[in-house]
Design an enzyme around this catalytic site. Structure first.
Site, PDB file in Angstrom:
ATOM      1  N   MET A   2      21.142  31.678  -5.823  1.00  0.00           N
ATOM      2  CA  MET A   2      22.157  30.625  -5.755  1.00  0.00           C
ATOM      3  C   MET A   2      21.540  29.233  -5.607  1.00  0.00           C
ATOM      4  O   MET A   2      21.932  28.451  -4.747  1.00  0.00           O
ATOM      5  CB  MET A   2      23.128  30.920  -4.604  1.00  0.00           C
ATOM      6  CG  MET A   2      23.790  32.283  -4.705  1.00  0.00           C
ATOM      7  SD  MET A   2      24.617  32.615  -6.279  1.00  0.00           S
ATOM      8  CE  MET A   2      26.123  31.709  -6.044  1.00  0.00           C
ATOM      9  N   ARG A  38      14.063  18.872  -4.469  1.00  0.00           N
ATOM     10  CA  ARG A  38      14.254  20.050  -5.331  1.00  0.00           C
ATOM     11  C   ARG A  38      12.970  20.370  -6.078  1.00  0.00           C
ATOM     12  O   ARG A  38      12.620  21.528  -6.286  1.00  0.00           O
ATOM     13  CB  ARG A  38      15.376  19.781  -6.333  1.00  0.00           C
ATOM     14  CG  ARG A  38      16.758  19.818  -5.705  1.00  0.00           C
ATOM     15  CD  ARG A  38      17.820  19.464  -6.724  1.00  0.00           C
ATOM     16  NE  ARG A  38      17.791  20.383  -7.864  1.00  0.00           N
ATOM     17  CZ  ARG A  38      18.155  20.070  -9.103  1.00  0.00           C
ATOM     18  NH1 ARG A  38      18.564  18.861  -9.394  1.00  0.00           N
ATOM     19  NH2 ARG A  38      18.090  20.954 -10.064  1.00  0.00           N
ATOM     20  N   HIS A  95      25.305  35.914 -14.741  1.00  0.00           N
ATOM     21  CA  HIS A  95      26.389  35.052 -14.261  1.00  0.00           C
ATOM     22  C   HIS A  95      27.684  35.853 -14.280  1.00  0.00           C
ATOM     23  O   HIS A  95      27.959  36.569 -15.248  1.00  0.00           O
ATOM     24  CB  HIS A  95      26.514  33.807 -15.153  1.00  0.00           C
ATOM     25  CG  HIS A  95      27.584  32.872 -14.691  1.00  0.00           C
ATOM     26  ND1 HIS A  95      27.431  32.057 -13.595  1.00  0.00           N
ATOM     27  CD2 HIS A  95      28.837  32.656 -15.150  1.00  0.00           C
ATOM     28  CE1 HIS A  95      28.541  31.372 -13.400  1.00  0.00           C
ATOM     29  NE2 HIS A  95      29.414  31.718 -14.338  1.00  0.00           N
TER      30      HIS A  95
END
Ligand code: GAR
Length: 219
Positions: free
Chosen positions: A95, A70, A114
């Site tokens: 996402m 990540r 959101h």
């Protein structure tokens, strides 16, 4: 950021990019002092990328499968974004959960939309969650991004009524319509340099008292 300078937005998407389109269109139609200078996608075939290309907006694609962690993905993402020297990075249906290092790098400049009235229903499947819980109002939240997922100081919210006949799909469509309006308004406030954070991490929008918008009146 000094007054009179055009603000530079980089918008991050993963899919349709209808919020990105709403921001781009609002920047144009209102002659705002802002430009979407690039659209970055985390998915190769995101339809929003085709639209951005058709508008002549520079695009970048950064796909997580090409990176081993990540952290390395977020580093590559930041490198793609920073080429365009943005004042603000706007997440619009992006996402991916971002690492704390990435969030820190853009502290005070990273904004998300959101599809729920936060702090209710963080995470995924928000419309389904709203129906299961039987809430009578639902909506969307535009907020500064912090290291905690779907938290962070709230800039504006859009509200829709929930009908007994609503399905997750019908509710998503209602919320998406108000999202487009709310994100456009927030982009306008950012472009005018009106949005700031107080010491206790709450949002102030200079000269704007009402930061709630009601679905059904803006489409
Ligand atoms: C929007 O409803 C947005 O709020 C949501 O994805 C959709 C993207 O639509 N974002 C999230 O769920 C982020 N966690 P779009 O690509 O047409 O703007």
């Amino acid at each position: 950021m000094s007054v009179g300078v055009r603000r530079r937005f980089v918008v991050l998407i993963s899919g349709q990019g209808t919020n990105m389109q709403a921001i781009v269109n609002h920047c144009c139609s209102e002659s705002l002092c802002a430009d979407v200078v690039a659209v970055v996608s985390s998915r190769m075939n995101a339809p929003g990328i085709d639209w951005a290309v058709s508008q002549g907006i520079p695009t970048e694609i950064v796909v997580s499968a090409d990176y081993s962690s990540r952290e390395s993905f977020d580093e590559a993402l930041a490198a793609s974004i920073d080429k365009f020297a943005p004042d603000y990075v706007l997440l619009a249906g992006f996402m991916r959960v971002l690492t704390p290092g990435f969030v820190k790098h853009y502290q005070g400049r990273l904004i998300n939309i959101h599809p729920s009235l936060l702090p209710a229903f963080p995470g995924l499947h928000t419309h389904q969650q709203a129906l299961v819980r039987g809430v009578r109002v639902h909506g969307c939240t535009v907020h500064f991004v912090t290291a905690l997922l779907d938290h962070g100081p709230i800039i504006a919210q859009g509200v829709v009524a929930v009908a007994d006949s609503d399905t997750p799909q019908s509710l998503a469509a209602k919320v998406l319509a108000v999202e487009h309006y709310v994100y456009g308004q927030v982009a306008e406030w950012l472009s005018k340099g009106l949005v700031s954070l107080t010491e206790d991490q709450r949002v102030n929008v200079s000269g704007v008292a009402q930061r709630i918008f009601f679905g059904g009146h803006h489409e």
